[in-house]
Design a protein around this motif. Structure first.
Motif, mmCIF file in Angstrom:
data_model
loop_
_atom_site.group_PDB
_atom_site.id
_atom_site.type_symbol
_atom_site.label_atom_id
_atom_site.label_comp_id
_atom_site.label_asym_id
_atom_site.label_seq_id
_atom_site.Cartn_x
_atom_site.Cartn_y
_atom_site.Cartn_z
ATOM 1 N N UNK A 224 0.829 -1.217 0.000
ATOM 2 C CA UNK A 224 0.000 0.000 0.000
ATOM 3 C C UNK A 224 0.859 1.261 0.000
ATOM 4 N N UNK A 225 2.129 1.105 -0.384
ATOM 5 C CA UNK A 225 3.042 2.245 -0.394
ATOM 6 C C UNK A 225 3.823 2.297 -1.703
ATOM 7 N N UNK A 226 4.351 3.462 -1.978
ATOM 8 C CA UNK A 226 5.294 3.658 -3.075
ATOM 9 C C UNK A 226 6.688 3.713 -2.462
ATOM 10 N N UNK B 4 -3.611 2.302 -4.842
ATOM 11 C CA UNK B 4 -3.130 2.724 -6.158
ATOM 12 C C UNK B 4 -2.338 1.626 -6.860
ATOM 13 N N UNK B 5 -1.495 0.933 -6.116
ATOM 14 C CA UNK B 5 -0.702 -0.137 -6.737
ATOM 15 C C UNK B 5 -1.603 -1.205 -7.341
ATOM 16 N N UNK B 6 -2.642 -1.580 -6.626
ATOM 17 C CA UNK B 6 -3.552 -2.612 -7.124
ATOM 18 C C UNK B 6 -4.366 -2.109 -8.315
ATOM 19 N N UNK B 7 -4.760 -0.837 -8.291
ATOM 20 C CA UNK B 7 -5.497 -0.262 -9.425
ATOM 21 C C UNK B 7 -4.642 -0.262 -10.684
ATOM 22 N N UNK B 8 -3.378 0.127 -10.531
ATOM 23 C CA UNK B 8 -2.477 0.147 -11.688
ATOM 24 C C UNK B 8 -2.257 -1.259 -12.231
ATOM 25 N N UNK B 9 -2.140 -2.225 -11.326
ATOM 26 C CA UNK B 9 -1.914 -3.609 -11.751
ATOM 27 C C UNK B 9 -3.074 -4.122 -12.583
#
Length: 316
Positions: free
Chosen positions: A57-59, A72-77
């Motif tokens: 859940x982090x960049x 955001x990471x999961x949305x981009x994936x």
């Protein structure tokens, strides 16, 4: 009389105390013996998994402070990453082909070795060796040299005036080489099948022979049903292992997943994101998606097992 009663009561209390003391000592000894495993499990599995879940859940790029990005990471994936879909497709194709191939070869070889022979022990060792060294870098390099443009296979084809096959220049044939390598690593499944075959009562086969059943009928009606718990175990374990395959794809393609991402298995893509692009948070999200996918497939196996896995109490 009273003195005798008191003495017996004291001896009973003393024996109970000694028994409890012994149980406590045994409990402490047991925990001491398993403490290395518990400590290792916590330090090298639970803690890293917790950190990975936090990073999902982090960049985070290893150099700067982790920045919370939520989902955001999961949305981009799922919506903006075509390589994720390609890696998932390649991995599913690999699992669907490699797991049945490995289990079929393992069962066939186990049935051959199960026949009485003075060399059966030597055969077990020889067939098990590929499973020990199969995941090593050296074997992957050997496999690359066998199927390479100037490798052993093409050398044999050229010797009989046939056109060479450029395995690693075509996505389909490149993945095929990885599947064949997985099929070659059947030793562990073979030993488990062999153990299951030895536990099938010979009375079943004798009764089937009296009824006039041939070898094929005996295999379908006796061997396979009795082996269904073993097949289920091997199926689950080999499926998990195949989803996590990494070394052959990394070594054979030099970590690129070429050609045209045809060998980009999921674990290799996670590695690329983590150690080539330095997107640790993104790679952690990818890893957790894989964990969830494996868990779902495993649950499906367990849910459907009641329809085809026979217990010992059931009739064959």
């Amino acid at each position: 009389m009273k003195t005798t009663t008191k003495n017996s009561s004291r001896s009973i209390l003393k024996s109970k105390f000694n028994s409890k003391s012994t149980e406590k000592q045994d409990l402490i000894s047991g925990y001491l013996f398993i403490s290395p495993f518990i400590i290792g499990f916590l330090l090298f599995i639970i803690v890293p998994m917790g950190i990975s879940l936090f990073m999902a859940f982090h960049n985070y790029d290893l150099l700067t402070k982790a920045e919370f990005t939520g989902l955001d990471n999961f949305k981009k994936i799922f919506f903006d990453d075509p390589k994720f879909r390609q890696a998932l497709k390649v991995t599913l194709n690999y699992v669907i082909c490699a797991v049945p191939l490995r289990l079929i070869i393992a069962l066939a070889v186990a049935m051959l070795i199960n026949r009485p022979s003075k060399l059966s022990g030597a055969y077990r060792v020889l067939f098990y060796i590929p499973s020990i060294i199969g995941g090593s870098v050296a074997v992957s390099i050997m496999w690359r040299n066998i199927f390479g443009d100037s490798g052993l296979i093409n050398g044999l084809l050229e010797s009989i005036n046939l056109d060479p096959i450029y395995f690693f220049k075509n996505p389909g044939t490149a993945l095929l080489t990885l599947i064949l390598l997985a099929g070659w690593q059947f030793g562990s499944s073979m030993l488990i099948f062999l153990s299951g075959l030895k536990n099938i009562p010979n009375d079943y086969y004798e009764a089937a022979q009296i009824d006039g059943a041939g070898k094929l009928r005996q295999f379908v009606s006796i061997t396979l049903p009795c082996l269904t718990p073993i097949i289920f175990f091997n199926l689950v374990m080999q499926t998990i292992q195949s989803f996590l395959t990494f070394t052959p794809a990394f070594v054979i393609t030099n970590g690129t997943g070429s050609p045209r991402n045809g060998t980009l298995v999921y674990s290799l893509y996670v590695y690329q994101k983590a150690f080539s692009d330095f997107k640790m948070g993104y790679a952690s999200a990818l890893a957790w998606i894989l964990i969830i996918l494996i868990a779902v497939i495993t649950l499906i196996f367990f849910a459907t097992s009641k329809f085809w896995v026979f217990s010992e109490s059931e009739e064959v």
